[in-house]
Design a protein around this motif. Structure first.
Motif, short mmCIF file in Angstrom:
data_model
loop_
_atom_site.label_atom_id
_atom_site.label_comp_id
_atom_site.label_asym_id
_atom_site.label_seq_id
_atom_site.Cartn_x
_atom_site.Cartn_y
_atom_site.Cartn_z
N LEU A 8 0.83 -1.20 0.00
CA LEU A 8 0.00 0.00 0.00
C LEU A 8 0.87 1.26 0.00
O LEU A 8 0.60 2.21 -0.73
CB LEU A 8 -0.94 0.00 1.21
N ALA A 9 1.94 1.25 0.78
CA ALA A 9 2.82 2.42 0.84
C ALA A 9 3.47 2.69 -0.51
O ALA A 9 3.53 3.83 -0.97
CB ALA A 9 3.88 2.20 1.92
N VAL A 10 3.94 1.64 -1.18
CA VAL A 10 4.58 1.80 -2.48
C VAL A 10 3.57 2.30 -3.51
O VAL A 10 3.84 3.23 -4.28
CB VAL A 10 5.22 0.47 -2.94
N GLU A 11 2.38 1.69 -3.53
CA GLU A 11 1.35 2.08 -4.49
C GLU A 11 0.87 3.51 -4.24
O GLU A 11 0.63 4.27 -5.19
CB GLU A 11 0.18 1.09 -4.41
N ALA A 12 0.73 3.87 -2.98
CA ALA A 12 0.27 5.23 -2.65
C ALA A 12 1.31 6.27 -3.08
O ALA A 12 0.95 7.36 -3.52
CB ALA A 12 0.00 5.34 -1.15
N ASN A 13 2.59 5.94 -2.95
CA ASN A 13 3.63 6.88 -3.39
C ASN A 13 3.53 7.14 -4.88
O ASN A 13 3.75 8.28 -5.33
CB ASN A 13 5.03 6.35 -3.05
N ARG A 14 3.19 6.13 -5.65
CA ARG A 14 3.03 6.32 -7.09
C ARG A 14 1.86 7.27 -7.38
O ARG A 14 1.96 8.17 -8.22
CB ARG A 14 2.80 4.99 -7.79
N VAL A 15 0.76 7.07 -6.67
CA VAL A 15 -0.41 7.94 -6.86
C VAL A 15 -0.08 9.37 -6.45
O VAL A 15 -0.48 10.33 -7.11
CB VAL A 15 -1.63 7.40 -6.09
N ILE A 16 0.67 9.53 -5.38
CA ILE A 16 1.07 10.87 -4.94
C ILE A 16 1.88 11.55 -6.03
O ILE A 16 1.66 12.73 -6.35
CB ILE A 16 1.85 10.79 -3.62
N ALA A 17 2.82 10.82 -6.62
CA ALA A 17 3.64 11.40 -7.69
C ALA A 17 2.79 11.79 -8.89
O ALA A 17 2.96 12.88 -9.46
CB ALA A 17 4.72 10.41 -8.11
N LEU A 18 1.85 10.93 -9.28
CA LEU A 18 0.98 11.24 -10.42
C LEU A 18 0.11 12.46 -10.12
O LEU A 18 -0.10 13.31 -10.98
CB LEU A 18 0.10 10.03 -10.77
N ARG A 19 -0.40 12.53 -8.90
CA ARG A 19 -1.23 13.68 -8.53
C ARG A 19 -0.42 14.96 -8.50
O ARG A 19 -0.90 16.02 -8.91
CB ARG A 19 -1.88 13.45 -7.16
N MET A 20 0.78 14.90 -8.00
CA MET A 20 1.61 16.10 -7.95
C MET A 20 1.90 16.62 -9.36
O MET A 20 1.91 17.82 -9.59
CB MET A 20 2.93 15.82 -7.21
N MET A 21 2.14 15.70 -10.30
CA MET A 21 2.35 16.14 -11.68
C MET A 21 1.12 16.86 -12.22
O MET A 21 1.23 17.88 -12.89
CB MET A 21 2.70 14.95 -12.58
N LYS A 22 -0.05 16.32 -11.90
CA LYS A 22 -1.28 16.95 -12.37
C LYS A 22 -1.49 18.30 -11.70
O LYS A 22 -1.88 19.27 -12.35
CB LYS A 22 -2.47 16.04 -12.10
N LEU A 23 -1.22 18.39 -10.41
CA LEU A 23 -1.40 19.64 -9.69
C LEU A 23 -0.42 20.70 -10.17
O LEU A 23 -0.76 21.89 -10.22
CB LEU A 23 -1.26 19.42 -8.19
N MET A 24 0.79 20.30 -10.53
CA MET A 24 1.78 21.27 -11.00
C MET A 24 1.40 21.86 -12.35
O MET A 24 1.81 22.98 -12.68
CB MET A 24 3.16 20.61 -11.09
N ARG A 25 0.61 21.14 -13.14
CA ARG A 25 0.16 21.69 -14.42
C ARG A 25 -0.81 22.84 -14.22
O ARG A 25 -0.92 23.73 -15.06
CB ARG A 25 -0.56 20.61 -15.24
N GLY A 26 -1.53 22.81 -13.11
CA GLY A 26 -2.47 23.88 -12.79
C GLY A 26 -3.74 23.82 -13.61
O GLY A 26 -4.01 22.84 -14.30
#
Length: 97
Positions: A8-26
């Motif tokens: 779960l920790a590994v999978e959640a880190n991947r989702v966090i990274a994907l979300r951060m990329m989306k959030l940085m696009r604005g």
């Protein structure tokens, strides 16, 4: 249970990274993602609490979280894979003299 928590920790880190990329696009999609993220976390916390009160095991709760994390990873991966690198990066035009 420890193995499930580590996954779960590994999978959640991947989702966090994907979300951060989306959030940085604005933009509007980033705002929607931020709202979705907060509402999902609140819903998951209430569901986990209710499940624990009803007698669910820790493994069952972790399994539910892993399914949700996997669904988010799938959704966010689709959004990020549709763009080519060239279309995502805008290059400044050269001025003619």
């Amino acid at each position: 249970m420890v193995n499930s928590l580590m996954l779960l920790a590994v999978e959640a880190n991947r989702v966090i990274a994907l979300r951060m990329m989306k959030l940085m696009r604005g933009g509007g999609s980033a705002r929607r993602e931020a709202k979705l993220m907060v509402s999902e976390k609140m819903h998951a916390a209430f569901e986990a609490t209710a499940s624990l009160m009803a007698g669910a095991s820790g493994d069952e709760i972790i399994h539910r979280y892993r399914r949700r994390v996997a669904a988010n990873a799938k959704r966010l991966s689709k959004l990020n894979s549709g763009r080519s690198r060239n279309s995502a990066v805008k290059r400044p035009r050269r001025r003619r003299k």
